[in-house]
Design an enzyme around this catalytic site. Sequence first.
Site, mmCIF file in Angstrom:
data_model
loop_
_atom_site.group_PDB
_atom_site.id
_atom_site.type_symbol
_atom_site.label_atom_id
_atom_site.label_comp_id
_atom_site.label_asym_id
_atom_site.label_seq_id
_atom_site.Cartn_x
_atom_site.Cartn_y
_atom_site.Cartn_z
ATOM 1 N N CYS A 412 16.887 -12.611 20.411
ATOM 2 C CA CYS A 412 17.299 -13.665 19.494
ATOM 3 C C CYS A 412 16.073 -14.446 19.011
ATOM 4 O O CYS A 412 15.312 -13.962 18.198
ATOM 5 C CB CYS A 412 18.356 -14.549 20.148
ATOM 6 N N HIS A 541 22.183 -10.397 21.461
ATOM 7 C CA HIS A 541 21.994 -10.659 22.891
ATOM 8 C C HIS A 541 22.513 -9.475 23.708
ATOM 9 O O HIS A 541 23.670 -9.461 24.144
ATOM 10 C CB HIS A 541 22.734 -11.939 23.297
ATOM 11 N N GLU A 543 22.046 -8.672 26.670
ATOM 12 C CA GLU A 543 22.387 -9.009 28.060
ATOM 13 C C GLU A 543 23.869 -9.297 28.253
ATOM 14 O O GLU A 543 24.373 -9.261 29.379
ATOM 15 C CB GLU A 543 21.556 -10.207 28.525
#
Length: 573
Positions: A412, A541, A543
């Site tokens: 990001c 993102h 993750e």
Amino acid sequence: MVKKYVLVSGGVISGIGKGIIASSTGLLLKTMGLKVTSIKIDPYLNIDAGTLSPLDHGEVFVLNDGGEVDLDLGNYERYLDVTLTRANNITTGKIYRDVIERERKGDYLGKTVQVVPHITDAIQDWVERVATIPVDDTGEEPDVCIIELGGTVGDIESAPFVEAMRQFQFRVGHENFALIHVSLVPTIGSVGEQKTKPTQASIRDLRGLGLTPDLIACRCEKTGLDEGIRAKISMFCHVQPSQVLAVRDCSSVYHVPELLKDQGMVDYLWKRLNIENTVTITPALKEKGADMWKKWNQLTTNQERLHKSDAVKIALVGKYTHLQDSYASVVKALEHATLALHKKLVILWIEASDLEPESRPVNPLKYHNAWRDLCSAQGILVTGGFGVRGTEGKIAAAKWAREHKIPYLGICLGLQIAVIEFARNVCGMPEAHSVELDESTTTPVVVYMPEISKTHLGGTLRVGSKISYFQEGTEGSTIRKLYGGGSEVLERHRHRYEVNPEMVDKLHAKGLQFVGKDETGQRMEIIEMADHPYFVGVQYHPELLTRPLKPSPPFTGLILAATGGLQQHLATL
């Protein structure tokens, strides 16, 4: 269809691990062939977690539908391998908003709207509605719903929810509702004496509010619970000794499901909820659950066998590093990638502002230590974030990674930082900046997205699951290969700034490759440098979609590059 509900409450202190215990309970039930969903109740007045500072509440987790929710929903998705919605996170703000909107429409037919029964009914209705939403590819309703009640029993904010759950146990029936209460058993003094009084008081408060625990999960230090302590809790808290579970500190949270199973949690809930006689479990789901448990055991076994020689040092450069919950999903993604590659993760936490020029920091020692850690790292990860603080430190980290060929992953803001650094130091644009960080910049390489509101913060980000398309001619891209070589990738976003489309050609001409873009071709999603061991930035993102048994490709690439195994891995794809 009969639905089973397991409520997880907490006592004594907050942050005691209810989320991990709730997730572990759901995992254990799923490995038995049940379909499981989860709900997190947050008693705060915010509508959602979108405007909460990571320093105040930890990470803001993002769901496929764009819901900005509590980080515990990330635990649920990772442990259960399910996809939840914003409705799986209940807040006081959401409940009161819905009740007030109904009152304004006249739905209550002129009655006085009160906490009981209107708020408590709304909570129960919400839970029952969400418990029927399918969470996996089968499209079938879940069999069990795990409900985590945030906060601590006795909090003023949580009182309506406790009352709602008191009523709910009778609404759904005794054999369809079980309660796990998580409490703290502290060890006091040099002799290491365990104290039960806090747990006794917590259970007394809970029972006074009309809820009686079926299982008491006692958080304690590594020694576990002494038998005398277990017996004492059993006697004063009105449960059998077998209903008192010792949840000791573990080397990893992935051991918690095994810890609970070994103490009979599954057997107890199976009988308490009469699952055998009321829930139909297909052979296919039972086999799938058994396979899931086998893989989970293998994961924890492999983790225990790791040695110092397997260590890989990753520098995590952020601006909230003194509260590590701010990066909960990033840490999990790194853990999942290292475990899959049989490596031992060592995170070097670096506060971005500590990397800034020596004349600026208040403490020169922090500056020295931060650069020592950055220089010793095998890989560098620059995370997302908002605001100006620490920006120049992140830019310095990206520059170090680029110039010294250190594997780099920017997430990001980490992508935007890499673009700013490249523009300044490779493209000859010393004034290059983001308009978020410097509104008056004459060289805006990162700009505000035109469709985003500039007056409201909550619910205005570009958020949720979006498709990124790999561009023509990128078949040899490292990140594309890591994703399997397909033409597109689906990941979760959360941002309001983007790389300036007008600057892309200038950056590309100097070697910064924009390998992934959105459907319009105007929004930059993935960057990569070809003449580098691994230099990747993603606007999304990754993750947020990592799983213990299915690590995220960008993180896998970072660990492979950091340990020198990337090219060998790519050759096998």
